[in-house]
Write a protein that holds these residues in place. Structure first.
Motif, PDB file in Angstrom:
ATOM      1  N   ASP A  99       0.800  -1.222   0.000  1.00 56.58           N
ATOM      2  CA  ASP A  99       0.000   0.000   0.000  1.00 56.58           C
ATOM      3  C   ASP A  99       0.833   1.273   0.000  1.00 56.58           C
ATOM      4  O   ASP A  99       0.417   2.281  -0.572  1.00 56.58           O
ATOM      5  CB  ASP A  99      -0.905   0.037   1.241  1.00 56.58           C
ATOM      6  N   CYS A 175      -2.232   2.667  -2.834  1.00 57.24           N
ATOM      7  CA  CYS A 175      -3.607   2.205  -2.549  1.00 57.24           C
ATOM      8  C   CYS A 175      -4.603   3.323  -2.832  1.00 57.24           C
ATOM      9  O   CYS A 175      -5.639   3.419  -2.173  1.00 57.24           O
ATOM     10  CB  CYS A 175      -3.713   1.724  -1.104  1.00 57.24           C
ATOM     11  N   GLN A 277      -5.394   2.739   2.971  1.00 64.29           N
ATOM     12  CA  GLN A 277      -4.773   1.788   3.885  1.00 64.29           C
ATOM     13  C   GLN A 277      -3.730   2.426   4.816  1.00 64.29           C
ATOM     14  O   GLN A 277      -2.936   1.721   5.420  1.00 64.29           O
ATOM     15  CB  GLN A 277      -4.116   0.664   3.082  1.00 64.29           C
TER      16      GLN A 277
END
Length: 394
Positions: A99, A175, A277
């Motif tokens: 992420d 992400c 995230q």
């Protein structure tokens, strides 16, 4: 999300003829999440699609994990990352997962013979030391110590520094977009009164310069960790004008207004940005809690769902000992962390803190690179021992 901005010349209606001496300018829509999220409309002197060559050889920049499953509190001396003249070579990934990548950089020079684009990740560059200009087709953004530079993915840019002494902490989001927290914004996208900053604090690009140039222009494009070299036939900064919500900007950590209370406030009050995230928080000088029995030091915390990374910038840190500028701590999910021995008692009665730091909380575990291990303070996990039991190195 930044506010609507317009710079340079744009036609009265979008998707209509816009000419200069009879020649059509080239319209480009730069959009996110297909056509469903924020975007900007850009007008070029030339179509942005004129590619003369693509070099066959690529460079693999994907970080490698030296520690995949970390279960230890760790600390790193960030200023031990050695300076490099080239901006891209200076970027060293320390911690990462699918992420987010967290990097340190100490570039001594800006861009001279190429341009750069991250095609996969929004970049948030925290300027610890150094000043200069972020240059893009959208215009220029002056920066100085304490600035966050938010560069949306897909933006071609250059950094130009005033001096060789520069230190950067770089956050790459794989992400999705890096945004302002939703709880700070109303349904129309305006920052609300309770937010710790407002639109006046956001510094969008200025001084748009249109480069009407043909030739060979090197643009290095990173996609999923691989660096491609494109040779474009026109200058990437040939913007005549643009408008919209998608553009690079600066925001200073010094313009973040701290939220305080009668008792100790949790870290979310320091939140500055969010992605799907992870979140980014700014710890700034502030008054301590004012309940007569308040304990200003943070309580022990078991963060069972996220890894906590703290990048120390300036000042005194009441909850930590032996803190250095540029130091990074990693407190992983699954084990508690808290103030060092004696910090709780020392904090009682204190009126304010002068600390300055950037925190990144990730919702999935972080892995460590070999470069991180090279600058690690190996015995940091022992720093919670009573003073009489600690190694002499702590």
């Amino acid at each position: 999300m930044p506010y609507y901005t317009r710079l340079g010349q744009v036609p009265h209606k979008r998707h209509t003829q816009f000419r200069n001496n009879g020649k059509l300018y080239a319209e480009e829509l730069i959009s996110t999440e297909g056509f469903s999220d924020i975007y900007s409309l850009v007008y070029h002197v030339y179509p942005p699609t004129i590619v003369r060559a693509i070099e066959e050889e690529t460079l693999d920049l994907r970080p490698r994990a030296a520690v995949q499953n970390n279960m230890r509190h760790r600390a790193f001396r960030g200023f031990q990352i050695q300076p490099e003249s080239d901006y891209l070579k200076s970027r060293v990934v320390i911690l990462f997962n699918d992420d987010v990548h967290l990097s340190l950089a100490a570039p001594t020079q800006g861009f001279s013979d190429y341009f750069y684009k991250n095609a996969s990740a929004d970049e948030l560059i925290f300027v610890h030391e150094g000043s200069g200009e972020l240059r893009t087709g959208f215009g220029k953004v002056r920066f100085q110590p304490g600035d966050y530079l938010h560069i949306p993915r897909g933006t071609i840019y250059q950094l130009h520094f005033d001096t060789p002494q520069n230190r950067l902490f770089i956050i790459e989001s794989y992400c999705g977009a890096i945004r302002f927290p939703k709880r700070y914004m109303n349904e129309y996208g305006q920052l609300m009164e309770h937010a710790p900053f407002c639109e006046r604090d956001i510094r969008p690009p200025t001084d748009l310069e249109t480069y009407d140039q043909k030739g060979e222009f090197i643009v290095k494009i990173k996609k999923r960790g691989e660096l491609f070299t494109y040779i474009y036939g026109t200058h990437p900064f040939d913007f005549v004008g643009w408008d919209g919500y998608l553009y690079p900007y600066a925001f200073s950590i010094h313009d973040f207004e701290p939220i305080t209370g009668r008792v100790h406030q949790p870290p979310p009050v320091h939140q500055t940005y969010e992605a799907r995230q992870f979140v980014v928080c700014s710890f700034v000088p502030r008054l301590y809690d004012y309940h007569p029995l308040a304990i200003p030091a943070p309580y022990n915390h078991s963060n069972v769902d996220s890894d906590e990374v703290l990048y120390y910038v300036e000042g005194e840190f009441m909850s930590r000992k032996h803190v250095e500028r540029g130091m990074i701590t990693l407190h992983p999910m699954g084990i508690p962390h808290g103030p060092h021995p004696g910090a709780v008692e020392r904090s009682i009665g204190a009126k304010e803190t002068r600390e300055l730091a950037v925190m990144v909380d990730t919702f999935r575990p972080l892995m460590l690179t070999a470069e991180a291990l090279e600058i690690e303070m190996k015995e940091y996990y022992l720093s919670w021992l009573p003073e009489t039991e600690k190694p002499h190195s702590l």
